[in-house]
Enzyme design. Structure first.
Site, PDB file in Angstrom:
ATOM      1  N   GLY A 281       0.822  -1.588  -0.128  1.00 10.49           N
ATOM      2  CA  GLY A 281       0.089   0.356  -0.234  1.00 10.49           C
ATOM      3  C   GLY A 281       1.140   1.379  -0.075  1.00 10.49           C
ATOM      4  O   GLY A 281       0.072   2.599  -0.236  1.00 10.49           O
TER       5      GLY A 281
ATOM      6  N   GLU B  99       3.955  -6.577   2.114  1.00 14.53           N
ATOM      7  CA  GLU B  99       3.709  -6.845   0.859  1.00 14.53           C
ATOM      8  C   GLU B  99       3.845  -5.711  -0.451  1.00 14.53           C
ATOM      9  O   GLU B  99       2.716  -5.494  -0.928  1.00 14.53           O
ATOM     10  CB  GLU B  99       2.441  -7.414   0.583  1.00 14.53           C
ATOM     11  CG  GLU B  99       2.043  -8.786   1.638  1.00 14.53           C
ATOM     12  CD  GLU B  99       0.671  -8.771   1.842  1.00 14.53           C
ATOM     13  OE1 GLU B  99       0.002  -8.289   1.278  1.00 14.53           O
ATOM     14  OE2 GLU B  99       0.150 -10.308   2.837  1.00 14.53           O
ATOM     15  N   PRO B 100       4.284  -5.007  -0.688  1.00 16.03           N
ATOM     16  CA  PRO B 100       4.829  -3.514  -1.449  1.00 16.03           C
ATOM     17  C   PRO B 100       4.681  -3.769  -2.841  1.00 16.03           C
ATOM     18  O   PRO B 100       5.334  -5.282  -3.007  1.00 16.03           O
ATOM     19  CB  PRO B 100       5.823  -2.762  -1.057  1.00 16.03           C
ATOM     20  CG  PRO B 100       7.287  -4.100  -1.185  1.00 16.03           C
ATOM     21  CD  PRO B 100       6.387  -5.396   0.186  1.00 16.03           C
ATOM     22  N   GLY B 101       3.905  -3.784  -3.702  1.00 16.08           N
ATOM     23  CA  GLY B 101       3.709  -3.764  -5.544  1.00 16.08           C
ATOM     24  C   GLY B 101       4.522  -2.628  -5.712  1.00 16.08           C
ATOM     25  O   GLY B 101       5.104  -2.049  -6.318  1.00 16.08           O
TER      26      GLY B 101
ATOM     27  N   TYR C 118      -9.503   5.090 -12.656  1.00 15.56           N
ATOM     28  CA  TYR C 118      -9.670   5.331 -10.911  1.00 15.56           C
ATOM     29  C   TYR C 118      -9.658   6.971 -11.485  1.00 15.56           C
ATOM     30  O   TYR C 118      -9.508   8.180 -10.309  1.00 15.56           O
ATOM     31  CB  TYR C 118      -8.461   4.765 -10.221  1.00 15.56           C
ATOM     32  CG  TYR C 118      -8.222   3.570 -10.555  1.00 15.56           C
ATOM     33  CD1 TYR C 118      -9.065   2.730 -10.089  1.00 15.56           C
ATOM     34  CD2 TYR C 118      -6.566   3.431 -10.926  1.00 15.56           C
ATOM     35  CE1 TYR C 118      -9.048   1.509  -9.539  1.00 15.56           C
ATOM     36  CE2 TYR C 118      -7.052   1.805 -10.606  1.00 15.56           C
ATOM     37  CZ  TYR C 118      -7.996   0.860 -10.256  1.00 15.56           C
ATOM     38  OH  TYR C 118      -7.520  -0.471 -10.031  1.00 15.56           O
TER      39      TYR C 118
ATOM     40  N   CYS D  88     -13.245   2.907 -28.703  1.00 15.69           N
ATOM     41  CA  CYS D  88     -14.174   3.175 -28.976  1.00 15.69           C
ATOM     42  C   CYS D  88     -14.876   3.327 -27.542  1.00 15.69           C
ATOM     43  O   CYS D  88     -15.813   2.798 -27.438  1.00 15.69           O
ATOM     44  CB  CYS D  88     -14.925   2.173 -30.009  1.00 15.69           C
ATOM     45  SG  CYS D  88     -14.129   2.677 -31.463  1.00 15.69           S
TER      46      CYS D  88
ATOM     47  N   TYR E  97       0.809  -2.492 -11.676  1.00  7.78           N
ATOM     48  CA  TYR E  97      -0.729  -2.196 -13.012  1.00  7.78           C
ATOM     49  C   TYR E  97      -1.473  -1.706 -14.050  1.00  7.78           C
ATOM     50  O   TYR E  97      -2.464  -0.479 -14.442  1.00  7.78           O
ATOM     51  CB  TYR E  97      -1.678  -0.927 -11.227  1.00  7.78           C
ATOM     52  CG  TYR E  97      -1.771  -2.300  -9.842  1.00  7.78           C
ATOM     53  CD1 TYR E  97      -2.148  -2.719  -9.598  1.00  7.78           C
ATOM     54  CD2 TYR E  97      -0.985  -0.669  -9.039  1.00  7.78           C
ATOM     55  CE1 TYR E  97      -1.729  -3.171  -8.311  1.00  7.78           C
ATOM     56  CE2 TYR E  97      -0.675  -1.436  -7.956  1.00  7.78           C
ATOM     57  CZ  TYR E  97      -1.110  -2.506  -7.099  1.00  7.78           C
ATOM     58  OH  TYR E  97      -1.076  -3.397  -5.878  1.00  7.78           O
TER      59      TYR E  97
HETATM   60  N1  LLP Z   1      -1.262  -7.135  -0.603  1.00  6.73           N
HETATM   61  C1  LLP Z   1      -2.384  -6.991  -1.158  1.00  6.73           C
HETATM   62  C2  LLP Z   1      -3.609  -7.502  -0.239  1.00  6.73           C
HETATM   63  C3  LLP Z   1      -2.829  -6.236  -2.038  1.00  6.73           C
HETATM   64  O1  LLP Z   1      -4.173  -6.081  -1.830  1.00  6.73           O
HETATM   65  C4  LLP Z   1      -2.692  -5.642  -2.802  1.00  6.73           C
HETATM   66  C5  LLP Z   1      -2.770  -4.776  -3.639  1.00  6.73           C
HETATM   67  C6  LLP Z   1      -0.714  -5.477  -2.396  1.00  6.73           C
HETATM   68  C7  LLP Z   1      -0.472  -6.194  -1.853  1.00  6.73           C
HETATM   69  C8  LLP Z   1      -0.106  -4.128  -2.657  1.00  6.73           C
HETATM   70  O2  LLP Z   1      -0.705  -2.915  -2.527  1.00  6.73           O
HETATM   71  P1  LLP Z   1       1.054  -1.973  -3.411  1.00  6.73           P
HETATM   72  O3  LLP Z   1       1.690  -2.155  -2.240  1.00  6.73           O
HETATM   73  O4  LLP Z   1       0.742  -1.990  -4.467  1.00  6.73           O
HETATM   74  O5  LLP Z   1      -0.313  -0.964  -2.939  1.00  6.73           O
HETATM   75  N2  LLP Z   1      -4.940  -1.749  -9.551  1.00  6.73           N
HETATM   76  C9  LLP Z   1      -4.738  -0.324  -8.745  1.00  6.73           C
HETATM   77  C10 LLP Z   1      -4.576  -1.310  -7.096  1.00  6.73           C
HETATM   78  C11 LLP Z   1      -5.353  -2.344  -6.951  1.00  6.73           C
HETATM   79  C12 LLP Z   1      -4.620  -2.636  -4.895  1.00  6.73           C
HETATM   80  C13 LLP Z   1      -5.010  -4.292  -5.170  1.00  6.73           C
HETATM   81  N3  LLP Z   1      -3.891  -4.624  -3.975  1.00  6.73           N
HETATM   82  C14 LLP Z   1      -4.076   0.960  -8.853  1.00  6.73           C
HETATM   83  O6  LLP Z   1      -3.807   0.518 -10.212  1.00  6.73           O
HETATM   84  O7  LLP Z   1      -4.328   1.854  -8.351  1.00  6.73           O
END
Ligand code: LLP
Length: 423
Positions: free
Chosen positions: A245, A279-281, A322, A348, A376
């Protein structure tokens, strides 16, 4: 026009936008457009930044595969020592195909099927982040039937407002995610009695693109209160997973300083003997990638000016879904007159907007870079309007590696059955 901001890994040299040592215009020539381009150095540096900030806590950093699950990206992160956060059997298969260690995988998600549970149990994942009472019962049954025991955390919903877009807030009590805070203790007691379950940890994830620390701190404090209650109830935990997050800069956000986050966490984890998981993405890869696109047409109506580009919402859906902002910059500084325009794709849909009201100097044929598209972006791509997905290129210094080829038209209907079979 000077660039508003360029993320690490990208720079402008003599007017030409570069990724590491390579001019993007050469990559457009070589791989065509649209095309995703990533900087290996930027991705590695972001992972390193997490490791360094949290070093004293020796966390397991489980990269969220959903942000970008390209096999080469996963294997790069695996080699850097990352674990992985997955939400499907498909993501588990990706991790394994990329050489990831199943013993460093946490399995999140509200709708794990029995087949996915069995796949993950056989692979030997580190932990299932269980999100409901019904899932817990099913997991125990699936594990028992296989003669295995499932290591489990409950994903607890701490009812904290992350102050982010409502579609990506996940820790409020009306969200579908996690076990209600008030139910967690009783569910842990149930878990401790189930034959196919071994309680190992606790988990929360409150949302995405969070740019302030207080929501993380509030969630951690609530989780730690529960850890104490569990310990008093004779249920010790071996790890605490704070989820992902952490937000990034897309426009003018001031992202969280990871060392500040780590300090807040460390001071509160002193009495906790277990391991920290993260759990960073987005923070690992969001700013490490961009979407390269070419202007097909400039179109002017009495009210509006459009740059119609060859990338579209099927390639990068975040702006449409979003209303997310992605900075858009010209690849080559040029002498075209500056004007305010909407950057739109060929799909379209009125909502096929990549950036509205952007001040740009472009002509037909100009290349544009849509920044901060590493997370994403490709992973949420689709084939809408029968558009093949773009290639993905990972740049390492002065070398460009094609890590996903452009889809062909045949790829689009490979899984479809010929009509003669139906008649
Ligand atoms: N852990 C869990 C359980 C999650 O559901 C997520 C993201 C993450 C970790 C990683 O979150 P991050 O560090 O990337 O914020 N499609 C959306 C974001 C959806 C995130 C869903 N869960 C966007 O493009 O902003």
């Amino acid at each position: 026009m000077p660039d508003h901001f360029l993320p690490a890994g990208f720079s402008r040299v003599h007017g030409e936008l570069h990724v590491e040592s390579l001019p993007l215009k050469d990559l457009a020539e070589r791989f065509g457009t649209p095309c995703y381009v990533y900087s290996k150095a930027a991705i590695s540096a972001s992972f390193g930044e997490f490791e360094e900030a949290f070093a004293t806590l020796h966390p397991l950093i489980c990269y969220a595969v959903k942000a970008n699950g390209n096999l080469s990206i996963l294997s790069l992160l695996a080699r850097l020592g990352a674990g992985f956060d997955i939400v499907s059997g498909g993501e588990l298969s990706r991790v394994l195909a990329a050489g990831g260690d199943p013993g460093k995988v946490v399995f999140s998600g509200v709708g794990k099927s029995a087949a996915e549970m069995a796949q993950a149990l056989r692979a030997g994942v580190l932990c299932f982040n269980v999100e409901s009472a019904a899932e817990l019962e099913r997991l125990s049954q699936v594990a028992s039937a296989l003669g295995l025991v499932a290591p489990v955390s409950l994903r607890v919903n701490p009812d904290v407002d992350p102050g982010t877009h409502p579609y990506i807030a996940t820790g409020l009590k009306n969200s579908k995610f996690g076990v209600a805070y008030v139910d967690a203790l009783a569910l842990y007691q149930r878990a401790a009695r189930l034959p196919g379950i071994r309680v190992t940890g606790i988990d929360c994830h409150i949302g995405s693109q969070i740019t302030e620390l207080p929501p993380f701190v509030a969630a951690l404090e609530k989780i730690l209160a529960l850890v104490d209650a569990l310990s008093n109830a004779g249920i010790p935990l071996h790890h605490l997973d704070l989820g992902g997050g952490v937000g990034i800069r897309y426009r003018d956000e001031t992202p969280i300083v990871l060392k500040d986050y780590a300090r807040e966490v460390a001071s509160r984890l002193e009495g906790f003997g277990g391991r920290l998981l993260l759990e960073p993405g987005r923070r690992i890869i969001g700013n490490g990638g961009l979407l390269l696109t070419r202007v097909e047409y400039l179109k002017t109506s009495p009210e509006h000016r459009f740059a119609i580009v060859d990338a579209a919402m099927n390639d990068l859906i975040r702006p449409s879904l979003y209303e997310a902002w992605h900075e858009i910059v010209p690849v080559s500084t040029n002498t075209a007159p500056t004007a305010v325009m909407d950057v739109v794709g060929p799909v379209c849909e009125t909502g096929d907007i990549l950036g509205s009201a952007r001040e740009l100097a472009v002509a037909e044929g100009s290349l544009l870079a849509i920044l901060s598209a590493g997370a994403y972006g490709a992973s949420m791509g689709s084939n809408y309007n029968a558009r093949p997905r773009p290639p993905e290129v990972l740049v390492d210094g002065n070398r460009a590696h094609l890590i996903r080829r452009r889809e062909s038209i045949e790829d689009l209907y490979r899984a479809e059955l010929p009509i003669s079979d139906l008649l």
